[in-house]
Design a protein around this motif. Structure first.
Motif, PDB file in Angstrom:
ATOM      1  N   ASP A 192       0.857  -1.186   0.000  1.00  0.00           N
ATOM      2  CA  ASP A 192       0.000   0.000   0.000  1.00  0.00           C
ATOM      3  C   ASP A 192       0.891   1.232   0.000  1.00  0.00           C
ATOM      4  O   ASP A 192       1.577   1.527   0.999  1.00  0.00           O
ATOM      5  N   LYS A 197       1.498   5.059   0.307  1.00  0.00           N
ATOM      6  CA  LYS A 197       0.752   6.076   1.037  1.00  0.00           C
ATOM      7  C   LYS A 197       1.243   7.492   0.768  1.00  0.00           C
ATOM      8  O   LYS A 197       1.056   8.383   1.588  1.00  0.00           O
ATOM      9  N   LEU A 205      -2.383   0.440  -4.735  1.00  0.00           N
ATOM     10  CA  LEU A 205      -2.233  -0.903  -4.191  1.00  0.00           C
ATOM     11  C   LEU A 205      -1.549  -1.806  -5.210  1.00  0.00           C
ATOM     12  O   LEU A 205      -1.916  -1.818  -6.386  1.00  0.00           O
ATOM     13  N   CYS A 219       5.306   3.407   2.469  1.00  0.00           N
ATOM     14  CA  CYS A 219       4.410   2.320   2.055  1.00  0.00           C
ATOM     15  C   CYS A 219       4.189   1.385   3.229  1.00  0.00           C
ATOM     16  O   CYS A 219       4.919   1.418   4.235  1.00  0.00           O
TER      17      CYS A 219
END
Length: 450
Positions: free
Chosen positions: A156, A158, A172, A205
């Motif tokens: 993921d 971020k 993702l 991440c």
């Protein structure tokens, strides 16, 4: 980083070993004992006269007894090994995970002022291996690839202004283990950097890894976990714990043992039902099982250096198959392979020799009886053959008796008709009479038709 909960060790009571054959004190063998002894043994044990007259045959009997004890011990040990191999024994090991990344940095433009450097991109590597346990033999048997422990990986991204270049246009990155996939020691993820991304800022991440358990493990929801005191385990262990809870609390219906009463906290699992059938209990338990929590690792991809390795590594507890199980399988295979053909060949040879001994014994007794009393032996042998022939053919003689080879004195004695041959002769006589009556009836029918 979260760690998977530890599974309770599987417990199973070993199969009770039957008592070994009793060993009575040896005494001198009589003829009756030898007869019983020879019947109890297998077919290749020497016959009774050989046991009584040949001293060396007793050594063979001792070997047969020793073989029986060895067979008993091997069978018992084989059953114990099979029971141990059938149990799902697992050992705890540490899986060490390493994270690193590399980045393609922009180069200085040439004399013409054109930027000929490749597009900026980053590469993330997720690698792992089992930590050595200190036992070289065990480490060699449990050597596995990193991907065998992972069922799925989700990365993921971020970053506040980051979007992946490409058709997915999402943050993702997902990987799920396919049914047939070559195992590997790590995963490599490569993506281009957005032109607006500042290289001095890292790219945070979150890495979520779902471990692959065999058999599968599940997280127990709080409603059920508070009752059985299990947070995460296999479905079979959870069902066993629920059944133990039912027995301890006495929730099984006394009138109908196939139903379970919903009393107290246990009744909250299936509200609005006073009792449920036993066979739907697994379906209710499945409602309170979910996938276990993933292993979560937070990492920042460094985009201002060409190569970066995280200063820390991450240890995750995993379950591997106990090496004793593979050793047990090898021992069971050796039982079926090593010496099996040789033992079968020796057993066949012993049986053939035993048959030859019996035939030689029969010939010897026949010739010895003839040499001791030739005249009496021949008369006795002729009488025996005549009696057998009379019984076989159903030949009638004086008084309707099959008396060929029988004297008048024999016919006057009642003991003669209590011998085994008398019953057989009666059956043969009745059968011959029945056949004769059937033939007469058929002849009369044919005569009437004409």
């Amino acid at each position: 980083m979260s760690h998977p909960s530890s599974a309770p060790a599987a417990s199973s009571s070993q199969m009770p070993a039957p008592p070994p054959p009793s060993s009575a004190p040896k005494r001198k063998m009589t003829e009756q004992d030898a007869l019983k002894h020879s019947k109890r043994f297998r077919a290749h044990v020497p016959p009774l006269p050989v046991i009584l007259n040949i001293p060396e045959s007793r050594m063979y009997q001792d070997l047969v007894q020793m073989e029986q004890k060895l067979d008993w011990t091997i069978t018992r040990k084989r059953a114990e090994i099979q029971d141990a191999v059938a149990r799902p024994t697992k050992t705890k090991r540490q899986l060490r995970i390493y994270l690193s990344n590399s980045c393609v940095l922009p180069e200085t433009s040439d004399v013409s002022g054109l930027d000929r450097s490749p597009p900026r991109s980053w590469t993330l590597k997720i690698e792992g291996r089992l930590i050595d346990s200190g036992n070289p033999r065990q480490d060699k048997l449990t050597k596995r690839k990193f991907s065998t422990f992972i069922r799925s990986i989700v990365v993921d991204l971020k970053g506040p202004n980051y979007t992946m270049a490409g058709p997915t246009n999402g943050n993702l990155i997902e990987w799920y283990k396919p049914p047939s996939h070559p195992h590997q020691d790590g995963f490599t993820i490569q993506r281009p950097l957005s032109p607006s991304h500042d290289s001095s800022e890292g790219l945070p991440c979150r890495i979520l890894m779902q471990l692959d358990y065999d058999p599968p493990r599940f997280k127990v929801l709080p409603q059920l976990a508070d009752l059985i005191d299990i947070k995460e385990d296999t479905k079979a262990s959870v069902l066993q714990a629920v059944w133990n809870y039912i027995k301890i609390k006495g929730l099984q219906d006394k009138d109908d043992r196939r139903r379970v009463r919903g009393e107290g906290a246990f009744g909250k699992l299936f509200p609005n039902q006073p009792s449920i059938p036993m066979h739907i209990l697994p379906e209710i338990i499945n409602q309170y099982l979910t996938v276990p929590d993933p292993v979560v690792i937070h990492y920042t991809i460094q985009t201002n250096v060409e190569k970066y390795t995280h200063p820390r590594c991450f240890d995750v507890e995993v379950e591997v198959e106990d090496t004793n199980r593979s050793r047990g399988n090898a021992i069971l295979a050796s039982f079926a392979e090593e010496g099996a053909k040789e033992v079968a060949g020796l057993e066949e040879e012993i049986s053939n020799l035993s048959i030859a001994i019996r035939n030689a014994r029969t010939k010897r007794d026949f010739l010895q009886s003839f040499s001791n009393d030739p005249s009496g032996f021949i008369h006795h042998w002729l009488d025996s053959q005549a009696r057998d022939l009379s019984l076989t053919l159903g030949v009638e003689s004086q008084g309707g008796f099959p008396n060929r080879g029988l004297s008048a004195e024999d016919l006057r004695r009642s003991e003669l008709f209590h011998l085994p041959w008398a019953e057989e002769a009666t059956v043969l006589y009745d059968g011959a009479k029945l056949i004769e009556l059937q033939l007469k009836a058929q002849q009369q029918q044919q005569t009437q038709r004409r």
